[in-house]
Scaffold this motif. Structure first.
Motif, short mmCIF file in Angstrom:
data_model
loop_
_atom_site.label_atom_id
_atom_site.label_comp_id
_atom_site.label_asym_id
_atom_site.label_seq_id
_atom_site.Cartn_x
_atom_site.Cartn_y
_atom_site.Cartn_z
N TYR A 165 0.79 -1.15 0.04
CA TYR A 165 -0.02 0.04 -0.17
C TYR A 165 0.89 1.26 0.01
CZ TYR A 165 -3.09 3.54 2.11
OH TYR A 165 -3.69 4.83 2.30
N GLY A 166 1.82 1.34 0.91
CA GLY A 166 2.75 2.36 0.81
C GLY A 166 3.60 2.54 -0.49
N SER A 167 4.00 1.43 -1.03
CA SER A 167 4.62 1.57 -2.42
C SER A 167 3.78 2.11 -3.38
CB SER A 167 5.22 0.30 -2.92
OG SER A 167 6.18 -0.21 -1.91
N LEU A 168 2.35 1.82 -3.41
CA LEU A 168 1.46 2.46 -4.27
C LEU A 168 1.24 3.89 -4.21
CD1 LEU A 168 -1.31 -0.45 -4.54
CD2 LEU A 168 0.46 -0.08 -6.05
N LEU A 169 1.27 4.24 -2.92
CA LEU A 169 0.95 5.64 -2.55
C LEU A 169 2.24 6.60 -3.05
CD1 LEU A 169 -0.92 5.68 0.58
CD2 LEU A 169 -1.86 5.80 -1.84
N ASN A 170 3.41 6.11 -3.30
CA ASN A 170 4.57 6.72 -3.55
C ASN A 170 5.28 6.48 -4.86
OD1 ASN A 170 5.11 8.09 -0.75
ND2 ASN A 170 4.98 6.02 -0.19
N GLU A 171 4.21 5.91 -5.62
CA GLU A 171 4.86 5.65 -7.08
C GLU A 171 5.14 7.03 -7.71
OE1 GLU A 171 2.48 1.60 -8.40
OE2 GLU A 171 1.80 3.62 -9.24
N PRO A 172 6.49 7.15 -8.44
CA PRO A 172 6.94 8.39 -9.11
C PRO A 172 5.84 8.77 -9.87
CG PRO A 172 8.46 6.88 -8.96
CD PRO A 172 7.31 6.28 -8.83
N THR A 173 5.59 9.99 -10.17
CA THR A 173 4.78 10.83 -11.07
C THR A 173 4.85 10.42 -12.34
OG1 THR A 173 4.38 12.59 -9.33
CG2 THR A 173 3.57 13.03 -11.72
N GLU A 174 6.25 10.60 -12.83
CA GLU A 174 6.34 10.22 -14.38
C GLU A 174 6.09 8.90 -14.52
OE1 GLU A 174 10.44 10.09 -12.02
OE2 GLU A 174 8.62 11.33 -11.94
N LEU A 175 6.12 8.02 -13.77
CA LEU A 175 5.87 6.62 -13.98
C LEU A 175 4.23 6.32 -14.20
CD1 LEU A 175 8.32 4.40 -11.84
CD2 LEU A 175 8.87 5.07 -14.32
N ASP A 176 3.56 7.19 -13.28
CA ASP A 176 2.15 7.21 -13.55
C ASP A 176 1.65 7.87 -14.72
OD1 ASP A 176 -0.46 6.93 -11.89
OD2 ASP A 176 -0.27 9.04 -12.37
N GLU A 177 2.40 8.71 -15.30
CA GLU A 177 2.06 9.51 -16.35
C GLU A 177 2.22 8.62 -17.61
OE1 GLU A 177 4.08 13.14 -16.18
OE2 GLU A 177 2.54 14.33 -14.80
N ALA A 178 3.36 7.93 -17.43
CA ALA A 178 3.77 6.91 -18.66
C ALA A 178 2.95 5.73 -18.81
CB ALA A 178 5.29 6.46 -18.47
N ALA A 179 2.18 5.22 -17.64
CA ALA A 179 1.47 4.35 -17.77
C ALA A 179 -0.01 4.79 -18.29
CB ALA A 179 0.91 3.65 -16.28
N ARG A 180 -0.37 5.99 -17.98
CA ARG A 180 -1.53 6.44 -18.48
C ARG A 180 -1.47 6.74 -19.99
NH1 ARG A 180 -4.93 8.65 -14.32
NH2 ARG A 180 -4.16 8.36 -12.24
N SER A 181 -0.32 7.53 -20.31
CA SER A 181 0.07 7.81 -21.71
C SER A 181 -0.02 6.61 -22.78
CB SER A 181 1.22 8.39 -21.99
OG SER A 181 1.23 9.54 -21.19
N LEU A 182 0.58 5.60 -22.14
CA LEU A 182 0.66 3.94 -22.84
C LEU A 182 -0.60 3.40 -22.75
CD1 LEU A 182 4.02 2.94 -21.79
CD2 LEU A 182 3.37 3.78 -24.06
N ARG A 183 -1.77 3.87 -22.09
CA ARG A 183 -3.00 3.19 -21.81
C ARG A 183 -3.00 2.04 -21.47
NH1 ARG A 183 -7.35 6.12 -23.14
NH2 ARG A 183 -8.47 4.34 -23.67
N LEU A 184 -2.09 1.57 -20.61
CA LEU A 184 -1.99 0.16 -19.93
C LEU A 184 -3.64 -0.13 -19.36
CD1 LEU A 184 1.62 0.35 -18.40
CD2 LEU A 184 0.67 -0.66 -20.80
N THR A 185 -3.66 -1.25 -19.46
CA THR A 185 -5.01 -1.77 -18.69
C THR A 185 -4.72 -1.98 -17.35
OG1 THR A 185 -4.33 -4.32 -19.03
CG2 THR A 185 -5.69 -3.18 -20.58
N ARG A 186 -5.68 -2.07 -16.60
CA ARG A 186 -5.36 -2.07 -15.19
C ARG A 186 -4.64 -3.39 -14.54
NH1 ARG A 186 -8.20 1.60 -12.61
NH2 ARG A 186 -10.16 2.34 -13.90
N TRP A 187 -4.72 -4.41 -15.52
CA TRP A 187 -3.91 -5.90 -15.44
C TRP A 187 -2.42 -5.43 -15.85
CZ3 TRP A 187 -4.25 -10.33 -13.15
CH2 TRP A 187 -3.53 -11.54 -13.63
#
Length: 589
Positions: A165-187
């Motif tokens: 849970y702590g790791s998920l809350l602290n994921e770097p912003t740029e990695l989160d934006e990359a996942a969104r840009s690549l339109r990764l599924t939740r899986w």
């Protein structure tokens, strides 16, 4: 005159020899891996039939044999229970942590519930669930085995869940934006971002969870509830039986066996995993001194990873296609049009939660107060306050000792290779195995168990802080370390500006889980015995232990409820603000 072809042949012989040596290495590695796989499945085939044995003299013996020749078999049974519980804990951590991190509404319920769950002692879980497991598996030892595995699970899962849970809350912003840009599924996001980013702290918490499971091994294998004792073949029940018969020499043999088991698990499992997990560490440059493992080298040379990849890629592709209709990263879980939260929906949500809480308090009142009275309930709260003082002192002293030591181990790969087996032995060793010797020491030196119980709790819970700090220090990017060295910062400034801020988040996770673990450990630490001598500390842990032994349900519920109240209150008043500060100021983003 020497023929012209001789020097060419001589020049080409070195690559040929290296090629032959490489083929031999791959062949030897393949044979070793094949032997290991066969041995693993052979051990499972040897152990699994015993799990379905009927209840009776052959299934659950009234007395575990203390003959030393049974120790290897007992150790294998205990290891099997440990890793079955670890697998269940891992699945639970991923599902629970993901739900809490991704939904604010779910978080409002799940995180306080997790605080309560980690405060409930394993004896509380056992007394509430043992009948359920026996009904699910009637007439079979599998029911008691399931109860034992569930008890070990309750000592393992919470710190792993907090870590993920702590790791998920602290994921770097740029990695989160990359996942969104690549339109990764939740899986896809889960496997390509969430799991890899949390890998290092999760791995160290898995090690700590195994250590926590060993600590409660005796209580989970020698189940005493409602004036009935059910003993399962295992090294924990062996120690309990040997101590009861004053056979300290056989307790010593069990301790030696445990050390061997811990070293084997470290060599065959934890060392390869920690070396493999280095590839998930965030850094722009490779570590100057990477971790190594003989077992990992053999696995890589054998080509088993390529085989597993060929098997896994089609399955992964199928799951990617199957889960795409569930939505992509950044979308919403519902497939319909997203509607903003309204005051009405939030109010209705709060009312439902309030009604459920009121109903729970009313049922708790009905079960406890008429049977015990308000004076007894007040007495339990006083006992809870005394245990809270012990837990607080333990966290302060453990942090002062293990934060600097854990940071040094995590920052130095060479030191980590040397000390990791030592740390594993200390953390994985069931401290309650030496409780008979500690009881004799307390009696001989007239040490008050009210103070001595703090030491006993520390033996099983201080490692949560150490392991999380090691993981936090290991995850500090090499670039920041290099920058600190380039600036020629003095040691005190490096600790102030880099190391302590870098491990603060991990220390917070370790402190929360150590605090919850200490409350749990109070059950076995506030009451210790050897032969006819029993030492009992004044606290809610001993209160619950004594109530569980005689099957006094109202007192069990009262003790567990008071523990939960104290843990939730401490987390809200103390740990939640500290955790918010860690995420706001000291997260590496």
């Amino acid at each position: 005159m020497t023929p012209f072809t001789n020097p060419i042949r001589g020049l080409s012989s070195a690559p040929t020899e290296r090629s032959q040596a490489s083929r031999r290495s791959r062949l030897v590695s393949s044979v070793l891996v094949a032997i290991g796989v066969l041995a693993f499945f052979g051990a499972l085939g040897y152990l699994l039939p015993a799990l379905g044995a009927p209840i009776g003299p052959q299934g659950i013996p009234e007395h575990i044999s203390t003959d030393a020749k049974y120790l290897p078999y007992y150790a294998m049974r205990s290891v099997l229970r440990m890793f079955l519980a670890l697998f269940v804990s891992l699945v639970f951590s991923y599902i629970y942590g993901l739900a809490a991190a991704r939904s604010k509404r779910a978080r409002a319920i799940l995180m306080p519930l997790l605080d309560i769950l980690q405060s409930v002692p394993i004896l509380g879980f056992l007394s509430a669930t043992i009948s359920i497991w026996l009904v699910l598996f009637p007439g079979s030892i599998m029911g008691v085995e399931a109860a034992s595995i569930f008890a070990i699970f309750t000592s393992q899962a919470w710190n792993m869940t907090f870590s993920f849970y702590g790791s998920l809350l602290n994921e770097p912003t740029e990695l989160d934006e990359a996942a969104r840009s690549l339109r990764l599924t939740r899986w896809q996001r889960f496997w390509k971002l969430d799991v890899p980013y949390s890998m290092i702290p999760m791995l160290w918490n898995c090690m700590m969870s195994v250590g926590g499971g060993w600590f409660f091994l005796t209580a989970s294998e020698m189940i005493s509830v409602n004036n009935r004792t059910m003993a399962l073949p295992g090294i924990g029940s062996y120690v309990e039986e040997a101590a009861g018969q004053k056979e300290l020499g056989k307790v010593g043999l069990a301790i030696v066996t445990m050390v061997v088991v811990v070293l084997l698990i470290d060599f065959l499992l934890w060392k390869p995993l920690t070396a493999w997990a280095e590839k998930f560490r965030m850094a722009d440059s490779e570590s100057t001194e990477p971790k190594r493992s003989i077992v990992l080298t053999v696995l890589r040379l054998s080509g088993i990873s390529d085989l597993l990849g060929r098997i896994g890629r089609p399955i992964s592709g199928f799951l990617d296609r199957l889960t795409r209709p569930l939505g992509v990263t950044g979308g919403h879980w519902s497939t319909g049009q997203y509607r903003r939260r309204t005051l009405f929906s939030n109010g209705l949500y709060a009312v439902v939660l309030g009604l459920l809480g009121a109903w729970g308090l009313f049922k708790l009142y009905q079960l406890v107060v008429p049977a015990l009275g308000f004076s007894e309930v007040g007495h339990v709260f006083v006992l809870g306050f005394l245990t809270m003082l012990r837990v607080t002192l333990l966290i302060i002293v453990s942090s002062a000792i293990w934060v600097p030591i854990g940071a040094m181990i995590g920052l130095n790969p060479k030191l980590s290779r040397i000390l990791q087996p030592v740390v594993q032995i200390c953390a994985s060793f069931p401290a309650n195995f030496i409780f008979p010797f500690v009881t004799m020491w307390f009696l001989a030196w007239h040490i008050d168990i009210n103070w001595g119980s703090i030491l006993l709790m520390a033996l099983g819970t201080q490692w949560y802080i150490l392991f999380n700090v090691i993981a936090g220090a290991s995850a500090i990017p090499d670039d920041l370390r290099e920058m600190s060295r380039s600036l020629r910062q003095p040691a005190w400034q490096r600790w102030k500006t880099l190391i302590l801020p870098g491990v603060f988040n991990s220390w917070c996770t370790g402190g929360i889980t150590a605090s919850g673990g200490a409350w749990n450990a109070s059950i076995v630490s506030e009451v210790v015995s050897y032969a006819k001598h029993t030492l009992t500390a004044t606290g809610v842990g001993s209160y619950v232990a004594e109530a569980t032994a005689v099957g006094d349900t109202p007192r069990i519920i009262a003790g567990v409820a008071v523990m939960s109240v104290f843990v939730v209150a401490l987390n809200k008043v103390c740990w939640s603000p500290i955790q918010a500060l860690a995420q706001r100021r000291y997260a590496i983003t």
